[in-house]
Design an enzyme around this catalytic site. Structure first.
Site, PDB file in Angstrom:
ATOM      1  NE  ARG A  34      -4.098  -1.932   1.824  1.00  0.00           N
ATOM      2  CZ  ARG A  34      -4.832  -2.594   2.706  1.00  0.00           C
ATOM      3  NH1 ARG A  34      -4.554  -2.527   3.983  1.00  0.00           N
ATOM      4  NH2 ARG A  34      -5.850  -3.316   2.310  1.00  0.00           N
ATOM      5  CE  LYS A 217     -21.290 -17.813   4.581  1.00  0.00           C
ATOM      6  NZ  LYS A 217     -21.494 -16.891   5.690  1.00  0.00           N
ATOM      7  N   GLY A 373      -9.564  -9.310  -1.994  1.00  0.00           N
ATOM      8  CA  GLY A 373      -8.741 -10.083  -1.053  1.00  0.00           C
ATOM      9  C   GLY A 373      -8.183 -11.423  -1.479  1.00  0.00           C
ATOM     10  N   GLY A 396     -13.515  -4.319  -0.494  1.00  0.00           N
ATOM     11  CA  GLY A 396     -14.916  -3.894  -0.527  1.00  0.00           C
ATOM     12  C   GLY A 396     -15.172  -2.831  -1.580  1.00  0.00           C
TER      13      GLY A 396
HETATM   14  P1  AMP Z   1     -14.849 -15.088   0.050  1.00  0.00           P
HETATM   15  O1  AMP Z   1     -14.344 -14.328   1.234  1.00  0.00           O
HETATM   16  O2  AMP Z   1     -16.335 -15.252  -0.007  1.00  0.00           O
HETATM   17  O3  AMP Z   1     -14.250 -14.600  -1.262  1.00  0.00           O
HETATM   18  O4  AMP Z   1     -14.351 -16.571   0.250  1.00  0.00           O
HETATM   19  C1  AMP Z   1     -13.005 -16.941   0.292  1.00  0.00           C
HETATM   20  C2  AMP Z   1     -12.893 -18.207   1.047  1.00  0.00           C
HETATM   21  O5  AMP Z   1     -13.671 -19.209   0.417  1.00  0.00           O
HETATM   22  C3  AMP Z   1     -11.495 -18.765   1.135  1.00  0.00           C
HETATM   23  O6  AMP Z   1     -11.073 -18.659   2.470  1.00  0.00           O
HETATM   24  C4  AMP Z   1     -11.650 -20.203   0.701  1.00  0.00           C
HETATM   25  O7  AMP Z   1     -10.970 -21.098   1.550  1.00  0.00           O
HETATM   26  C5  AMP Z   1     -13.145 -20.432   0.801  1.00  0.00           C
HETATM   27  N1  AMP Z   1     -13.592 -21.543  -0.044  1.00  0.00           N
HETATM   28  C6  AMP Z   1     -13.415 -21.701  -1.361  1.00  0.00           C
HETATM   29  N2  AMP Z   1     -13.908 -22.891  -1.755  1.00  0.00           N
HETATM   30  C7  AMP Z   1     -14.394 -23.504  -0.662  1.00  0.00           C
HETATM   31  C8  AMP Z   1     -15.022 -24.766  -0.432  1.00  0.00           C
HETATM   32  N3  AMP Z   1     -15.238 -25.620  -1.422  1.00  0.00           N
HETATM   33  N4  AMP Z   1     -15.389 -25.081   0.829  1.00  0.00           N
HETATM   34  C9  AMP Z   1     -15.174 -24.196   1.834  1.00  0.00           C
HETATM   35  N5  AMP Z   1     -14.596 -22.987   1.675  1.00  0.00           N
HETATM   36  C10 AMP Z   1     -14.209 -22.645   0.441  1.00  0.00           C
END
Ligand code: AMP
Length: 415
Positions: A34, A217, A373, A396
């Site tokens: 940064r 998610k 991220g 974000g």
């Molecule tokens: P996000 O913050 O929603 O972008 O999610 C990122 C996180 O999703 C990372 O820490 C990954 O470990 C997790 N992730 C990706 N694929 C899977 C999976 N199949 N099962 C559980 N966690 C997952």
């Protein structure tokens, strides 16, 4: 006003940067990305013969002075990066004299803006449900204006180069801009680059356009998925959300991560993609593990038939090929969110296949933007960050920009 056209000679410039750098327990910077990101803007001001007032937040001190989050800890690192002395203003709301005394080429770094609740403009110590909350909020908004006016009074020119906080309407990121006329406020170089990168994927699109959305998610990505649906040719949905789709289609997903209240949403997304002619690419096979651990036993199975006691943790070989094929022919690529639990070395293959396909497409002339991220952590982990077109510094802020929202930090300058 554009920064490149502005001559800072003899001017005092107050610059909002994002120096929210990670520190170890001894206060040493563990990643200076940064600071390096803001250097082109800071150096331009100094080399023109301007004097520089730098302001930033660090961490979440919640409106209170807390030495753990003092920017004094990074003063020497900023001085080393700029190659000149840096003075420190230990109270950002009481720096008028220090600012007035700055000579051309001199630098003043102000203490953490978030030591004052006025920076964020949210009332502290009062619950949102409290009947007195609305009045407290109004009062805090007034104080926020006064705080922004004070910061503005230190300088002739305002520059915002903090993309990471551009989605916040804070005193230093947006409100302050009201106290400068259009010719005396501008985006910094880093902000300009981020805005151009977002523009490349939202308006100036070269086709085909493939977006890859992963992560854990569907619910956190739904706004972006919906906005992209009107723009992309191929939409790859991967990572943890794969299993919500598989279950919605009647699959058996074992212990895989799933949002049971989003099954209908998954079906709606599929129907919408079909109606809009978007090629929706979902995983067909996965690497399943018998525990959420790097050392889990693994097997490759269909995402529709995951045995009980097993969970989908990465994209399988057939899926990796499907994803790579949808990426390699693309001319515009956006990647947000990993295709598996990439933090575990044994479950990186899906994310790696995506990163490598993006690099290949970029070599062939595609514009590729990686942001938010965890996908940035992925390209860094694979050593491929310098082989994509642009890696965003915004988490974000980037996601909100891609959702199509107006970012207050940019609107305050551009109108
Ligand atoms: P996000 O913050 O929603 O972008 O999610 C990122 C996180 O999703 C990372 O820490 C990954 O470990 C997790 N992730 C990706 N694929 C899977 C999976 N199949 N099962 C559980 N966690 C997952």
């Amino acid at each position: 006003m554009k920064i490149d056209n502005f001559n800072f000679a003899g001017k005092k410039a107050i610059v909002r940067v994002d120096f929210n750098v990670p520190l170890d327990e001894n206060g040493n910077i563990t990643d200076d990305t940064r600071i390096r990101g803001a250097l082109p803007t800071l150096k331009k001001i100094l080399e023109d013969g301007g004097s520089l007032i730098i302001m930033s937040h660090m961490g979440k001190p919640k409106g209170k002075v807390n030495p753990k989050f003092s920017l004094g800890q990074i003063k020497d690192a900023v001085a080393a990066a700029l190659g000149r002395d840096v003075k420190f203003g230990p109270d950002c709301a009481d720096a008028a004299e220090a600012a007035a005394n700055l000579k051309p080429g001199e630098v003043l770094l102000l203490e953490n803006l978030r030591f004052y609740p006025e920076e964020e403009g949210k009332p502290v110590g009062i619950d949102k449900e409290d009947p007195a909350y609305a009045a407290a909020k109004d009062e805090m908004k007034k104080r926020q204006k006064d705080f922004a006016k004070k910061l503005a009074s230190y300088a002739d020119v305002y520059v915002n180069d903090a993309f990471g906080t551009a989605h916040r309407k804070h005193a230093s990121t947006a409100v302050i801009a009201d106290y400068f006329d259009a010719d005396s406020k501008m985006l910094g170089y880093l902000m300009e680059k981020e805005v151009t990168a977002v523009d490349n994927i939202l308006s100036d699109i070269k086709r085909p356009f493939t977006a890859i959305m992963g992560g854990s998610k569907v619910s956190t990505k739904i706004g972006i998925i919906e906005n992209l649906m009107d723009k992309v040719d191929n939409l790859i949905l991967c990572g943890g959300m794969t299993y919500t789709f598989a279950k919605a289609m009647g699959g058996h997903i074992g212990q895989s991560i799933c949002e049971d209240d989003k099954l209908q949403l998954a079906l709606d997304i599929m129907a919408k993609a079909k109606a809009k002619g978007v090629n929706l690419v979902l995983g067909t096979d996965c690497v399943a593990g018998d525990a959420f651990s790097n050392d889990a036993n693994t097997q490759v199975v269909s995402v529709m038939e995951i045995p009980d006691g097993w969970e989908g943790m990465d994209a399988g070989p057939e899926t990796r090929k499907l994803f790579a094929d949808a990426i390699k022919g693309a001319k515009t690529i956006l990647w947000n969110g990993p295709a598996g639990v990439f933090e575990f070395d044994n479950f990186t293959a899906g994310s790696r296949a995506i990163a490598e396909a993006i690099v290949e497409a970029t070599d062939n002339g595609a514009f590729s933007l990686v942001g938010g991220g965890d996908s940035v952590a992925c390209v860094n982990k694979f050593g491929l960050a310098d082989q994509v077109s642009y890696v965003s510094t915004g988490g974000g802020a980037l996601l909100e920009a891609i959702e199509g929202k107006i970012l207050p930090g940019i609107a305050a300058i551009k109108g």
